[in-house]
Design an enzyme around this catalytic site. Structure first.
Site, PDB file in Angstrom:
ATOM      1  N   LYS A 136       0.850  -1.209   0.000  1.00  0.00           N
ATOM      2  CA  LYS A 136       0.000   0.000   0.000  1.00  0.00           C
ATOM      3  C   LYS A 136       0.876   1.245   0.000  1.00  0.00           C
ATOM      4  O   LYS A 136       0.683   2.155  -0.808  1.00  0.00           O
ATOM      5  CB  LYS A 136      -0.885   0.000   1.244  1.00  0.00           C
ATOM      6  CG  LYS A 136      -1.553   1.338   1.544  1.00  0.00           C
ATOM      7  CD  LYS A 136      -2.433   1.322   2.773  1.00  0.00           C
ATOM      8  CE  LYS A 136      -1.708   1.518   4.061  1.00  0.00           C
ATOM      9  NZ  LYS A 136      -1.376   2.912   4.407  1.00  0.00           N
ATOM     10  N   ASN A 137       1.876   1.279   0.901  1.00  0.00           N
ATOM     11  CA  ASN A 137       2.644   2.514   1.082  1.00  0.00           C
ATOM     12  C   ASN A 137       3.630   2.771  -0.043  1.00  0.00           C
ATOM     13  O   ASN A 137       4.100   3.885  -0.216  1.00  0.00           O
ATOM     14  CB  ASN A 137       3.340   2.518   2.444  1.00  0.00           C
ATOM     15  CG  ASN A 137       2.323   2.657   3.571  1.00  0.00           C
ATOM     16  OD1 ASN A 137       1.158   2.978   3.321  1.00  0.00           O
ATOM     17  ND2 ASN A 137       2.745   2.377   4.789  1.00  0.00           N
TER      18      ASN A 137
ATOM     19  N   CYS B  31      -4.519  12.812  12.521  1.00  0.00           N
ATOM     20  CA  CYS B  31      -5.282  11.566  12.442  1.00  0.00           C
ATOM     21  C   CYS B  31      -5.158  10.920  13.823  1.00  0.00           C
ATOM     22  O   CYS B  31      -4.519  11.450  14.731  1.00  0.00           O
ATOM     23  CB  CYS B  31      -4.750  10.660  11.351  1.00  0.00           C
ATOM     24  SG  CYS B  31      -3.161   9.978  11.741  1.00  0.00           S
TER      25      CYS B  31
ATOM     26  N   ARG C 179       0.873  14.808  12.901  1.00  0.00           N
ATOM     27  CA  ARG C 179       1.427  14.529  11.565  1.00  0.00           C
ATOM     28  C   ARG C 179       1.570  15.814  10.734  1.00  0.00           C
ATOM     29  O   ARG C 179       0.938  15.995   9.702  1.00  0.00           O
ATOM     30  CB  ARG C 179       0.590  13.478  10.849  1.00  0.00           C
ATOM     31  CG  ARG C 179       0.498  12.215  11.708  1.00  0.00           C
ATOM     32  CD  ARG C 179      -0.201  11.097  11.033  1.00  0.00           C
ATOM     33  NE  ARG C 179       0.686  10.417  10.071  1.00  0.00           N
ATOM     34  CZ  ARG C 179       0.271   9.399   9.303  1.00  0.00           C
ATOM     35  NH1 ARG C 179      -0.970   9.002   9.389  1.00  0.00           N
ATOM     36  NH2 ARG C 179       1.097   8.822   8.450  1.00  0.00           N
ATOM     37  N   PRO C 180       2.383  16.750  11.212  1.00  0.00           N
ATOM     38  CA  PRO C 180       2.619  17.998  10.479  1.00  0.00           C
ATOM     39  C   PRO C 180       3.367  17.744   9.169  1.00  0.00           C
ATOM     40  O   PRO C 180       3.717  16.612   8.849  1.00  0.00           O
ATOM     41  CB  PRO C 180       3.479  18.797  11.444  1.00  0.00           C
ATOM     42  CG  PRO C 180       4.122  17.805  12.329  1.00  0.00           C
ATOM     43  CD  PRO C 180       3.163  16.653  12.434  1.00  0.00           C
ATOM     44  N   MET C 181       3.623  18.843   8.435  1.00  0.00           N
ATOM     45  CA  MET C 181       4.317  18.714   7.145  1.00  0.00           C
ATOM     46  C   MET C 181       5.567  19.585   7.067  1.00  0.00           C
ATOM     47  O   MET C 181       6.073  19.851   5.979  1.00  0.00           O
ATOM     48  CB  MET C 181       3.358  19.071   6.017  1.00  0.00           C
ATOM     49  CG  MET C 181       2.402  17.933   5.698  1.00  0.00           C
ATOM     50  SD  MET C 181       1.631  18.101   4.094  1.00  0.00           S
ATOM     51  CE  MET C 181       2.996  18.181   2.993  1.00  0.00           C
ATOM     52  N   ASP C 182       6.092  19.996   8.190  1.00  0.00           N
ATOM     53  CA  ASP C 182       7.237  20.927   8.183  1.00  0.00           C
ATOM     54  C   ASP C 182       8.458  20.355   7.451  1.00  0.00           C
ATOM     55  O   ASP C 182       9.173  21.079   6.753  1.00  0.00           O
ATOM     56  CB  ASP C 182       7.607  21.327   9.609  1.00  0.00           C
ATOM     57  CG  ASP C 182       7.943  20.133  10.481  1.00  0.00           C
ATOM     58  OD1 ASP C 182       7.130  19.180  10.508  1.00  0.00           O
ATOM     59  OD2 ASP C 182       9.014  20.106  11.095  1.00  0.00           O
TER      60      ASP C 182
ATOM     61  N   ASP D 129       4.707   0.427  12.058  1.00  0.00           N
ATOM     62  CA  ASP D 129       3.458  -0.150  11.521  1.00  0.00           C
ATOM     63  C   ASP D 129       3.254  -1.601  11.928  1.00  0.00           C
ATOM     64  O   ASP D 129       2.209  -2.179  11.627  1.00  0.00           O
ATOM     65  CB  ASP D 129       3.442  -0.046   9.994  1.00  0.00           C
ATOM     66  CG  ASP D 129       3.368   1.392   9.536  1.00  0.00           C
ATOM     67  OD1 ASP D 129       3.598   1.649   8.341  1.00  0.00           O
ATOM     68  OD2 ASP D 129       3.100   2.271  10.372  1.00  0.00           O
TER      69      ASP D 129
ATOM     70  N   ILE E  94       8.062   6.791  16.898  1.00  0.00           N
ATOM     71  CA  ILE E  94       7.753   7.476  15.639  1.00  0.00           C
ATOM     72  C   ILE E  94       6.510   8.350  15.765  1.00  0.00           C
ATOM     73  O   ILE E  94       6.483   9.485  15.286  1.00  0.00           O
ATOM     74  CB  ILE E  94       7.571   6.448  14.491  1.00  0.00           C
ATOM     75  CG1 ILE E  94       8.803   5.549  14.376  1.00  0.00           C
ATOM     76  CG2 ILE E  94       7.239   7.159  13.184  1.00  0.00           C
ATOM     77  CD1 ILE E  94      10.063   6.276  13.919  1.00  0.00           C
TER      78      ILE E  94
ATOM     79  N   ARG F 145      -8.623  -0.233   4.599  1.00  0.00           N
ATOM     80  CA  ARG F 145      -7.685   0.714   3.988  1.00  0.00           C
ATOM     81  C   ARG F 145      -6.365   0.023   3.649  1.00  0.00           C
ATOM     82  O   ARG F 145      -5.654   0.433   2.750  1.00  0.00           O
ATOM     83  CB  ARG F 145      -7.404   1.876   4.950  1.00  0.00           C
ATOM     84  CG  ARG F 145      -8.586   2.757   5.227  1.00  0.00           C
ATOM     85  CD  ARG F 145      -8.191   3.954   6.042  1.00  0.00           C
ATOM     86  NE  ARG F 145      -7.080   4.663   5.391  1.00  0.00           N
ATOM     87  CZ  ARG F 145      -6.531   5.762   5.888  1.00  0.00           C
ATOM     88  NH1 ARG F 145      -6.971   6.274   7.023  1.00  0.00           N
ATOM     89  NH2 ARG F 145      -5.539   6.372   5.276  1.00  0.00           N
TER      90      ARG F 145
END
Ligand code: EPZ
Length: 421
Positions: free
Chosen positions: A22-23, A118, A123-126, A308, A330, A400
């Site tokens: 999936k990833n 989530c 889960r930022p995007m910096d 995971d 993580i 998912r």
């Protein structure tokens, strides 16, 4: 909402086929935006997240044909590309942020909604933003959207990531493929999904070296062409199903499994008393005589123990002999499966990023709630050997990331069925 009913049913025996990752697929699909020619992905998994990415790419103007068996996706973005990735789609799946790098590289501008948090963390995007700004992008946050532009095109640069973020490495890898000049990513993520993406980009004409190490070098090219690429085996699905015979006893062969995808995970299984053998069909797994032994686990970026697989490993350790300590390094909130396992009789204490699991003889089936993708499947694993019936609710999380989970487990003797509601 569907639920899944699992009844403890003794040792398992047989084969479980492992699907494409999936990833990996969620990073490979946005790569179609980098070229006007079609990108064909074989061995793609049949999952709701893949459908969501299809919907997003279609909203950007990419056309795709998902062949009836769901295994092949061909996407071409030769027409007009829409640079706006809408909140309504992005909020459903964080991986939507992987269109940012390709849109910037292809069009020189992009408007991508922030995914929002989530269940497992903010889960930022910096790290993504810093990486793309290093390539010359100007990015500002407005009304929940990242407005990115690179008027003169992206330019190669040397950039050290503050953390080996998987998604940020993927965004930077795709953007740098079409940047002018040389890019070096230092402290890059080393996951097999990064290697798979780099190999696909190379087939499209990208010049990349060092994938799989923490230093990746990319020589930008003017354009990329189409390609056909097989999605790598899903190491997280693999590890998940390897735990089924470890928990229930018996012997299961996970078809397509390769040791190098799960080395640190297999080290922990070995220490816990589970034997794993590489065959020419996959990984054969069985529990050695006697009870599973407690082991400590720390989650880390690849090649460390995968976050995971933390929830699934906890399901095994609930009935181990002794006390195990799991440290989640993580994500900030990835122990939501613990209270649900406790409902099944597990003895778990959670303090911040540490979960201490005192092994008990056997779990008891109970109604439990799935909260995120990997927590859902850990509850199913726990139910496979629990006394009585476990009902896992809200299994849309499960769909998912795991195709046909009940069919794959039924095939090796598990008592599991889906109740459609
Ligand atoms: C990928 O997410 C995976 N998803 C996740 O799998 C996986 O858990 C994660 O990598 C770690 O291995 C996909 O590949 C689609 P990260 P990603 O960027 O890229 C923080 C599953 O169950 N961070 O490596 O989002 C972040 O908050 C999913 O299949 C920042 O602070 O992971 C997290 O704590 C869950 N700023 C940590 O780094 C950023 O800009 C790891 O994130 C980016 C990340």
């Amino acid at each position: 909402m569907d639920s899944i009913v699992v009844t403890g049913n003794g040792p398992l025996q047989g084969d479980i086929p492992i699907a494409g990752a999936k990833n990996a697929c969620l990073a490979l699909m946005p790569a179609t935006l980098l070229s006007e020619e079609p990108l064909t992905l074989t061995n793609a998994p049949r999952l709701s997240d893949i459908k969501t990415m299809n919907t997003l790419l279609a909203s950007l103007g990419a056309e795709m044909a998902v062949l009836q068996d769901g295994l092949v996706i061909t996407t071409a973005s030769h027409g007009e590309i829409n640079p706006v990735a809408d909140y309504d789609i992005v909020r459903k799946m964080r991986a939507s942020n992987l269109v940012l790098g390709p849109l910037l590289a292809r069009l020189g501008h992009a408007v991508v909604s922030l995914p929002g948090g989530c269940a497992i963390g903010a889960r930022p995007m910096d790290i993504h933003i810093e990486a793309l700004e290093a390539l010359g992008a100007e990015i500002e946050l407005k009304d929940g959207y990242l407005h990115a532009k690179a008027p003169g095109g992206l330019k190669g640069a040397v950039h050290k990531m503050r953390f080996a973020s998987v998604g940020a490495t993927e965004n930077m890898l795709m953007a740098a493929s079409l940047a002018k000049g040389t890019t070096v990513i230092e402290n890059a993520a080393r996951e097999p999904e990064i290697v798979d993406l780099a190999q696909c980009l190379r087939k499209m004409g990208a010049q990349i070296d060092g994938e799989g190490t923490s230093r990746i070098e990319i020589q930008g090219v003017d354009r990329l062409h189409g390609a056909t690429h097989p999605v790598v085996t899903d190491r997280i699905e693999l590890g998940t199903y390897m735990l089924a015979p470890a928990i229930c006893g018996g012997e299961v062969e996970c078809l397509g499994g390769r040791l190098e995808l799960v080395e640190s995970f297999v080290e922990k299984l070995d220490a816990a008393g589970v034997s794993v053998e590489q065959t020419d069909r996959g990984l054969k797994v069985s529990r050695r005589n006697g009870r599973i032994r407690a082991v400590d686990v720390v989650t880390e970026p690849f090649p460390g123990f995968p976050t995971d697989l933390q929830a699934q490993m906890m399901a095994l350790l609930c009935t181990a002999e002794g006390t195990s300590v799991l440290e989640e390094k993580i994500f900030e909130n990835r122990f939501m499966h613990a209270p649900e396992l406790t409902r099944m009789g597990a003895n778990i204490e959670v303090h911040g990023g540490h979960a201490t699991v005192h092994g008990v003889e056997r779990l008891k089936g109970a109604p439990v709630m799935a909260t995120d993708l990997r927590a859902s499947v850990s509850l199913i694993l726990a139910g496979l050997a629990a006394e009585g019936e476990t009902v896992v609710n809200r299994v849309y999380h499960l769909d998912r990331g795991y195709e046909h989970v009940e069919a794959k487990l039924q095939a090796v003797g598990a008592k599991i069925e889906r109740i459609k509601e």
